[in-house]
Design a protein around this motif. Structure first.
Motif, PDB file in Angstrom:
ATOM      1  N   LYS A  98       0.816  -1.222   0.000  1.00 48.09           N
ATOM      2  CA  LYS A  98       0.000   0.000   0.000  1.00 48.09           C
ATOM      3  C   LYS A  98       0.844   1.264   0.000  1.00 48.09           C
ATOM      4  CE  LYS A  98      -3.973   2.056   2.379  1.00 48.09           C
ATOM      5  NZ  LYS A  98      -4.961   1.897   3.479  1.00 48.09           N
ATOM      6  N   GLY A  99       1.980   1.231   0.686  1.00 47.81           N
ATOM      7  CA  GLY A  99       2.774   2.449   0.825  1.00 47.81           C
ATOM      8  C   GLY A  99       3.996   2.522  -0.051  1.00 47.81           C
ATOM      9  N   VAL A 100       4.105   1.621  -1.067  1.00 49.53           N
ATOM     10  CA  VAL A 100       5.287   1.619  -1.933  1.00 49.53           C
ATOM     11  C   VAL A 100       4.861   1.569  -3.393  1.00 49.53           C
ATOM     12  CG1 VAL A 100       6.712   0.495  -0.175  1.00 49.53           C
ATOM     13  CG2 VAL A 100       5.510  -0.893  -1.867  1.00 49.53           C
ATOM     14  N   TYR A 101       5.819   1.922  -4.245  1.00 44.38           N
ATOM     15  CA  TYR A 101       5.603   1.813  -5.690  1.00 44.38           C
ATOM     16  C   TYR A 101       6.279   0.543  -6.203  1.00 44.38           C
ATOM     17  CZ  TYR A 101       4.212   6.735  -5.489  1.00 44.38           C
ATOM     18  OH  TYR A 101       3.580   7.914  -5.195  1.00 44.38           O
ATOM     19  N   ARG A 102       5.500  -0.388  -6.747  1.00 39.62           N
ATOM     20  CA  ARG A 102       6.067  -1.626  -7.266  1.00 39.62           C
ATOM     21  C   ARG A 102       6.766  -1.359  -8.594  1.00 39.62           C
ATOM     22  NH1 ARG A 102       0.765  -5.015  -7.680  1.00 39.62           N
ATOM     23  NH2 ARG A 102       0.098  -2.944  -8.382  1.00 39.62           N
ATOM     24  N   PRO A 103       8.000  -1.853  -8.764  1.00 41.61           N
ATOM     25  CA  PRO A 103       8.725  -1.643 -10.020  1.00 41.61           C
ATOM     26  C   PRO A 103       7.942  -2.131 -11.240  1.00 41.61           C
ATOM     27  CG  PRO A 103      10.213  -2.502  -8.345  1.00 41.61           C
ATOM     28  CD  PRO A 103       8.829  -2.567  -7.765  1.00 41.61           C
ATOM     29  N   SER A 104       7.906  -1.289 -12.277  1.00 37.95           N
ATOM     30  CA  SER A 104       7.288  -1.603 -13.573  1.00 37.95           C
ATOM     31  C   SER A 104       5.782  -1.820 -13.516  1.00 37.95           C
ATOM     32  CB  SER A 104       7.961  -2.824 -14.229  1.00 37.95           C
ATOM     33  OG  SER A 104       9.235  -2.488 -14.700  1.00 37.95           O
ATOM     34  N   HIS A 105       5.131  -1.437 -12.406  1.00 35.93           N
ATOM     35  CA  HIS A 105       3.684  -1.461 -12.326  1.00 35.93           C
ATOM     36  C   HIS A 105       3.112  -0.071 -12.612  1.00 35.93           C
ATOM     37  CE1 HIS A 105       4.362  -5.289 -10.301  1.00 35.93           C
ATOM     38  NE2 HIS A 105       3.078  -5.546 -10.410  1.00 35.93           N
ATOM     39  N   VAL A 198      11.497 -21.018 -13.485  1.00 36.58           N
ATOM     40  CA  VAL A 198      11.485 -19.587 -13.185  1.00 36.58           C
ATOM     41  C   VAL A 198      10.527 -19.298 -12.029  1.00 36.58           C
ATOM     42  CG1 VAL A 198      10.774 -17.338 -14.102  1.00 36.58           C
ATOM     43  CG2 VAL A 198      12.208 -18.849 -15.486  1.00 36.58           C
ATOM     44  N   LYS A 199       9.379 -19.954 -12.048  1.00 33.76           N
ATOM     45  CA  LYS A 199       8.396 -19.770 -10.984  1.00 33.76           C
ATOM     46  C   LYS A 199       8.980 -20.183  -9.636  1.00 33.76           C
ATOM     47  CE  LYS A 199       3.681 -21.107  -9.657  1.00 33.76           C
ATOM     48  NZ  LYS A 199       2.488 -21.927 -10.035  1.00 33.76           N
ATOM     49  N   GLY A 200       9.710 -21.273  -9.606  1.00 39.22           N
ATOM     50  CA  GLY A 200      10.319 -21.734  -8.363  1.00 39.22           C
ATOM     51  C   GLY A 200      11.350 -20.782  -7.811  1.00 39.22           C
ATOM     52  N   GLU A 201      11.923 -19.964  -8.673  1.00 38.34           N
ATOM     53  CA  GLU A 201      12.916 -18.973  -8.256  1.00 38.34           C
ATOM     54  C   GLU A 201      12.272 -17.654  -7.835  1.00 38.34           C
ATOM     55  OE1 GLU A 201      15.221 -18.756 -11.789  1.00 38.34           O
ATOM     56  OE2 GLU A 201      16.321 -20.634 -11.407  1.00 38.34           O
ATOM     57  N   GLY A 202      10.948 -17.576  -7.917  1.00 40.11           N
ATOM     58  CA  GLY A 202      10.240 -16.343  -7.584  1.00 40.11           C
ATOM     59  C   GLY A 202      10.333 -15.299  -8.667  1.00 40.11           C
ATOM     60  N   ASP A 203      10.752 -15.706  -9.864  1.00 42.55           N
ATOM     61  CA  ASP A 203      10.957 -14.776 -10.966  1.00 42.55           C
ATOM     62  C   ASP A 203       9.863 -14.968 -12.022  1.00 42.55           C
ATOM     63  OD1 ASP A 203      12.222 -12.775 -12.430  1.00 42.55           O
ATOM     64  OD2 ASP A 203      14.223 -13.660 -12.180  1.00 42.55           O
ATOM     65  N   THR A 204       9.946 -14.231 -13.125  1.00 40.34           N
ATOM     66  CA  THR A 204       8.978 -14.330 -14.206  1.00 40.34           C
ATOM     67  C   THR A 204       9.689 -14.312 -15.543  1.00 40.34           C
ATOM     68  OG1 THR A 204       8.674 -11.921 -14.330  1.00 40.34           O
ATOM     69  CG2 THR A 204       7.216 -13.141 -12.835  1.00 40.34           C
ATOM     70  N   ILE A 205       8.972 -14.674 -16.609  1.00 39.30           N
ATOM     71  CA  ILE A 205       9.566 -14.716 -17.944  1.00 39.30           C
ATOM     72  C   ILE A 205       8.499 -14.374 -18.978  1.00 39.30           C
ATOM     73  CG2 ILE A 205       9.126 -17.181 -18.384  1.00 39.30           C
ATOM     74  CD1 ILE A 205      12.065 -17.228 -19.511  1.00 39.30           C
ATOM     75  N   GLY A 206       8.917 -13.813 -20.098  1.00 35.96           N
ATOM     76  CA  GLY A 206       8.009 -13.410 -21.160  1.00 35.96           C
ATOM     77  C   GLY A 206       8.163 -14.248 -22.409  1.00 35.96           C
ATOM     78  N   GLY A 207       7.590 -13.773 -23.517  1.00 35.64           N
ATOM     79  CA  GLY A 207       7.660 -14.512 -24.776  1.00 35.64           C
ATOM     80  C   GLY A 207       6.738 -13.931 -25.821  1.00 35.64           C
ATOM     81  N   ALA A 302       5.514  -8.185 -14.031  1.00 30.67           N
ATOM     82  CA  ALA A 302       6.292  -7.299 -13.158  1.00 30.67           C
ATOM     83  C   ALA A 302       6.292  -7.715 -11.692  1.00 30.67           C
ATOM     84  CB  ALA A 302       5.770  -5.860 -13.286  1.00 30.67           C
ATOM     85  N   THR A 303       5.303  -8.490 -11.261  1.00 32.85           N
ATOM     86  CA  THR A 303       5.240  -8.906  -9.858  1.00 32.85           C
ATOM     87  C   THR A 303       6.166 -10.089  -9.623  1.00 32.85           C
ATOM     88  OG1 THR A 303       2.953  -8.164  -9.641  1.00 32.85           O
ATOM     89  CG2 THR A 303       3.766  -9.724  -7.992  1.00 32.85           C
ATOM     90  N   LEU A 304       7.197  -9.885  -8.820  1.00 35.91           N
ATOM     91  CA  LEU A 304       8.168 -10.931  -8.508  1.00 35.91           C
ATOM     92  C   LEU A 304       8.034 -11.339  -7.052  1.00 35.91           C
ATOM     93  CD1 LEU A 304      11.376  -9.404 -10.162  1.00 35.91           C
ATOM     94  CD2 LEU A 304       9.518 -10.658 -11.260  1.00 35.91           C
ATOM     95  N   LEU A 305       8.174 -12.622  -6.792  1.00 37.71           N
ATOM     96  CA  LEU A 305       8.145 -13.108  -5.418  1.00 37.71           C
ATOM     97  C   LEU A 305       9.568 -13.166  -4.877  1.00 37.71           C
ATOM     98  CD1 LEU A 305       5.430 -15.891  -5.681  1.00 37.71           C
ATOM     99  CD2 LEU A 305       5.163 -13.497  -5.007  1.00 37.71           C
ATOM    100  N   MET A 306      10.260 -12.060  -5.019  1.00 37.61           N
ATOM    101  CA  MET A 306      11.619 -11.912  -4.509  1.00 37.61           C
ATOM    102  C   MET A 306      11.817 -10.447  -4.111  1.00 37.61           C
ATOM    103  SD  MET A 306      14.029 -11.834  -7.918  1.00 37.61           S
ATOM    104  CE  MET A 306      13.830 -13.581  -8.266  1.00 37.61           C
TER     105      MET A 306
END
Length: 358
Positions: A98-105, A198-207, A302-306
């Motif tokens: 709520k009080g922060v700006y998420r990167p690339s959102h 990638v999901k297990g690492e808390g990261d994301t990927i495109g294509g 843009a939402t990363l679990l890291m």
């Protein structure tokens, strides 16, 4: 006005990710079309979260409820209203954001533009808004069926793993046989393994997604500001996480000479056709009767679990780590969205074409 899409066939959508529901009003849908509600629901199921281990675990039935414009199984020609109720919101998962700006959102741009934002899953900027598009696209598909027009999209690249052939090189009936929605089963497994890693690492990927429109009539589109490929590009780039659009040979054509890329005409038993289709079924902004094909590039979500660095609402450096349920790759669930936006565009331009003829 900017919550509406289309000229004659027009969708106005409403709703947020963690509000009571998401819905829309469709205007301009032709009367007398048989409405196969089971088909519409199947299209929603293809977009639905929680459908495989590769997608967000959020569990939503995404059951569409039609409110108007349909009587005795057919469209009446009146506005079609519908809603999909949110059943599995976890808004508390987002309290730490709520009080922060998420990167690339859209957090920062929304706050500057509107003075506040809905931090629960992104609110209106959430991809959950695309539910309305899938409903409107499914109805458009039902209308286009009567014209013999079909629209098929599939995953053609995830990260560095890429299909080297064109849509005609693959059996498109295989798209729905795997979680990635790729017509090459071996590549689909590689793509799925990569997404899972990638999901297990808390990261994301495109294509990239590829889409083909078959049996589109000649003449859709306008010569200058209403070019059909521009309308398709506008539709695709309105989808969350979409970053690029190309049709026909696209950027690959830069390596070709004009003598290699020109589509030469010939007479096929009284019908003018082309030996090749480097133009992607559109010339001068107008459909030429050949297959229309294009590609849409989607960025990593843009939402990363890291943990990531950012700033809070006062501009002070801080860090954040997102919680909640998120996709590691948007592509599998974006396939029906791309098809929906293409269907809406083609139906809209078909209806526009009819109004310009005397």
């Amino acid at each position: 006005m900017f919550n509406s899409f289309g000229n004659i066939y027009c969708l106005t959508s409403f709703g947020e990710s963690h509000g009571k529901g998401v819905g829309g009003v469709i205007d301009g849908f032709p009367a007398g079309i048989i409405i196969d509600e089971e088909f519409v629901q199947q299209e929603l199921n293809r977009r639905r979260p929680g459908q495989s281990i590769l997608t967000t675990p959020r569990k939503e039935p995404d059951q569409v409820e039609f409110l108007s414009g349909i009587f005795e199984g057919k469209s009446t020609g009146c506005p079609i209203g519908f809603i999909i109720w949110n059943k599995n919101q976890h808004p508390n998962d987002y309290n730490n954001l709520k009080g922060v700006y998420r990167p690339s959102h859209a957090d920062y741009t929304y706050t500057v533009k509107y003075g506040h934002r809905d931090h629960r899953g992104g609110g209106r900027s959430s991809a959950r808004e695309t539910i309305s598009r899938v409903v409107a696209g499914a109805l458009a598909k039902l209308a286009l069926r009567q014209l013999g027009i079909s629209i098929t999209a599939y995953t053609s690249q995830v990260g560095p793993i890429k299909l080297e052939g064109t849509y005609s090189d693959y059996n498109l009936d295989l798209i729905e046989t795997n979680d990635v929605r790729c017509p090459d089963t071996e590549k689909a497994k590689e793509m799925g393994d990569l997404i899972y890693k990638v999901k297990g690492e808390g990261d994301t990927i495109g294509g990239t997604l590829t889409c083909v429109i078959k049996n589109c009539p000649i003449g859709l589109g306008q010569p200058v500001f209403g070019k059909l490929h521009a309308a398709l590009g506008n539709a695709m780039l309105s989808i969350n996480a979409a970053k690029a659009f190309e049709y026909g040979e696209g950027f690959k054509g830069l390596k070709m000479r004009g003598s290699e890329q020109n589509d030469v005409f010939y007479n096929n038993n009284g019908r003018i056709e082309t030996h090749t289709n480097h133009s992607g079924g559109i010339q001068g902004g107008i459909s030429n009767g050949q297959d229309i094909y294009f590609r849409v590039v989607f960025k990593p979500i843009a939402t990363l679990l890291m943990e990531q660095e950012t700033v809070n609402l006062d501009g002070i450096d801080t860090t954040l780590k997102a919680r909640g349920r998120h996709d590691a790759c948007v592509l599998p669930r974006a396939v029906p969205i791309v098809e929906a936006m293409a269907a809406m565009t083609i139906l809209d331009y078909y209806l526009l074409d009819k109004t310009t003829q005397l």
